[in-house]
Design a protein around this motif. Structure first.
Motif, short mmCIF file in Angstrom:
data_model
loop_
_atom_site.label_atom_id
_atom_site.label_comp_id
_atom_site.label_asym_id
_atom_site.label_seq_id
_atom_site.Cartn_x
_atom_site.Cartn_y
_atom_site.Cartn_z
N LEU A 386 50.07 68.98 42.16
CA LEU A 386 50.82 70.15 41.71
C LEU A 386 50.50 71.36 42.58
CD1 LEU A 386 50.52 69.81 37.82
CD2 LEU A 386 52.42 69.15 39.30
N GLU A 387 49.25 71.46 43.02
CA GLU A 387 48.86 72.56 43.92
C GLU A 387 49.62 72.48 45.24
OE1 GLU A 387 45.79 75.27 43.76
OE2 GLU A 387 47.36 75.17 42.25
N THR A 388 49.76 71.27 45.78
CA THR A 388 50.47 71.11 47.05
C THR A 388 51.96 71.41 46.90
OG1 THR A 388 50.87 68.73 46.69
CG2 THR A 388 48.83 69.36 47.84
N LYS A 389 52.48 71.25 45.70
CA LYS A 389 53.90 71.50 45.45
C LYS A 389 54.14 72.89 44.85
CE LYS A 389 55.57 67.48 46.71
NZ LYS A 389 56.57 67.38 47.81
N LYS A 390 53.12 73.73 44.81
CA LYS A 390 53.22 75.00 44.11
C LYS A 390 54.36 75.87 44.63
CE LYS A 390 50.82 79.35 43.21
NZ LYS A 390 49.57 80.13 43.36
#
Length: 464
Positions: A386-390
């Motif tokens: 989710l962090e990489t897709k933030k």
């Protein structure tokens, strides 16, 4: 050492062709399977030679050295099954060859006994065939046409009777058999291994016996994804069963479902709290999009990224996670329970030498005291995704369907090694903020609540 291994050593890495030869993909499916990122490397990946050298003359295993090597580079395909049996707690590293052989034999006999019980009720079990059609009605009566994958006859025998009333759990078990068959046909169908009907039947048998043995859980869709690698890696069916059974001790609670709740809910709650801790803005945005229950992550947690990764990468991810989460008490704890891993209790007396026998993720938990069972590494892995897709989630997601689509784009594009490194960084960040996980999930329903519309969404097919 074989010629291929010698060539690999000269190059410093194993050839992709050598790795793929263990899990060949059907020619017509090669264009459709996810890309494989994992490459075993000499000096990092646990090789057969290193594995054999890790045992003493009596059979005691240097688990600390094995864990270090796995965490650096995974396990070579030739020995995955044997190593997994230790990582999953099937065997105690502090046991001899003789002791393990005796235990293996007892387990094979136990499996044979359970399978014999099943076979008396449903004779197709153990026949090399399996059913995809319902063999009983909801009230336990045999159906008119109980076909198997090869038109086997006499599929359905009488149910056990207790005071003239059929056992409801046995009826449910028989109802599950057709669903298992349907899922077996769909599982890893790109692999050459499952072109062979006998191999499909082996997977079906293992799951049928497990559902018989664990009637409280029975069978839930997704279990085929967990069981399939064990059947492929371990030639003996009973050994594959016990490897799967021990994996389920870790995952069993995820598959518990009732009319009002799903077992994976506690992990989804933990995920929500992790994201809220490390990225409050992202969590708030997801809540505003009606995704605060994080149901879009359900599949990743239930089947441990099997659908997002290539087969080879999924195996690598699992074994590295299991090595990182390894606890030397795992064998004794599993040996005394058949339900789930009990809460691990640390008394503060673990010295540095003992800590080396823990995986790096578990070691950090021991040192900090963050030892809750629902803070598994897989949850931090989802948080890292989710962090990489933030950026895209914050900018492009206007509703829950957009979240599902954006997160789903990791399929075939996720590098397991990089994702694990990011997950460890997320874990470190949580620990630095003093968040020692976590309170139980407050909502007692698996239905999706819409704050804007005040409606409950019971259909999770948009996620699964």
């Amino acid at each position: 050492m074989g010629n291929s291994m010698i060539a690999a050593c000269k190059n410093g890495k194993f050839s992709l062709e050598e790795v793929d030869s263990y899990f060949p993909v059907r020619t017509e499916c090669q264009a459709d399977v996810p890309k494989t990122f994992f490459r075993p490397k000499v000096g990092k990946t646990l090789s057969e030679r290193r594995w054999n050298a890790a045992f003493s003359q009596e059979g005691y295993l240097d688990i600390a050295g094995v864990l270090r090597r796995i965490q650096r580079g995974g396990i070579h395909p030739s020995i995955k099954g044997a190593v997994w049996e230790f990582l999953l707690g099937c065997f105690d590293p502090n046991s001899t060859f003789e002791e393990r052989n005796e235990l293996r034999q007892r387990r094979r006999e136990q499996y044979a006994a359970w399978k014999s019980e099943c076979q008396k009720i449903v004779p197709v079990i153990g026949s090399g065939k399996f059913t995809t059609n319902a063999i009983v009605t909801d009230d336990g009566q045999p159906t008119e046409h109980s076909n198997t994958s090869s038109d086997a006859q006499n599929t359905n025998s009488a149910l056990p009777v207790d005071n003239g009333v059929c056992d409801k759990k046995v009826i449910q078990w028989k109802l599950n058999l057709s669903q298992i068959g349907l899922d077996v046909v769909r599982t890893d169908r790109a692999l050459v291994f499952f072109e062979n009907q006998a191999n499909q039947a082996k997977l079906w048998d293992v799951l049928a016996v497990y559902a018989w043995m664990d009637k409280d859980i029975g069978y839930v869709q997704g279990m085929t994804d967990i069981c399939s690698p064990m059947v492929i890696l371990l030639e003996n069916e009973a050994d594959a069963f016990w490897c799967f059974e021990h994996a389920m001790l870790r995952l069993r609670e995820n598959f518990k479902c009732t009319a009002n709740s799903i077992g994976v809910q506690s992990q989804l709650s933990t995920l929500a709290q992790i994201v809220k801790t490390v990225d409050p803005k992202l969590h708030q945005h997801l809540e505003e999009l009606d995704g605060g229950e994080y149901l879009f992550a359900l599949r990743m947690l239930m089947v441990l990224f099997r659908r997002e990764l290539s087969f080879v990468d999924a195996l690598y991810l699992w074994e590295v996670m299991w090595a990182m989460e390894y606890n030397p008490k795992i064998y004794s704890l599993y040996d005394n329970t058949r339900e789930q891993l009990p809460e691990l209790v640390y008394d503060g007396k673990v010295n540095d030498k003992q800590l080396k026998q823990y995986g790096k993720f578990e070691r950090k938990k021991v040192r900090t005291g963050a030892t809750k069972q629902n803070d598994a590494l897989a949850i931090f892995l989802v948080a890292s995704v989710l962090e990489t897709k933030k950026k895209r989630l914050m900018k492009e997601a206007k509703g829950l369907d957009d979240v599902v689509q954006i997160v789903g784009e990791i399929t075939g594009n996720l590098d397991a090694k990089k994702a694990l490194n990011k997950a460890l960084k997320v874990h470190k960040k949580v620990l630095e903020q003093g968040k020692f996980l976590y309170s139980p999930f407050s909502a007692q329903t698996h239905t999706h609540t819409s704050k804007k519309k005040g409606k409950r969404r019971k259909d999770l097919s948009y996620i699964l």
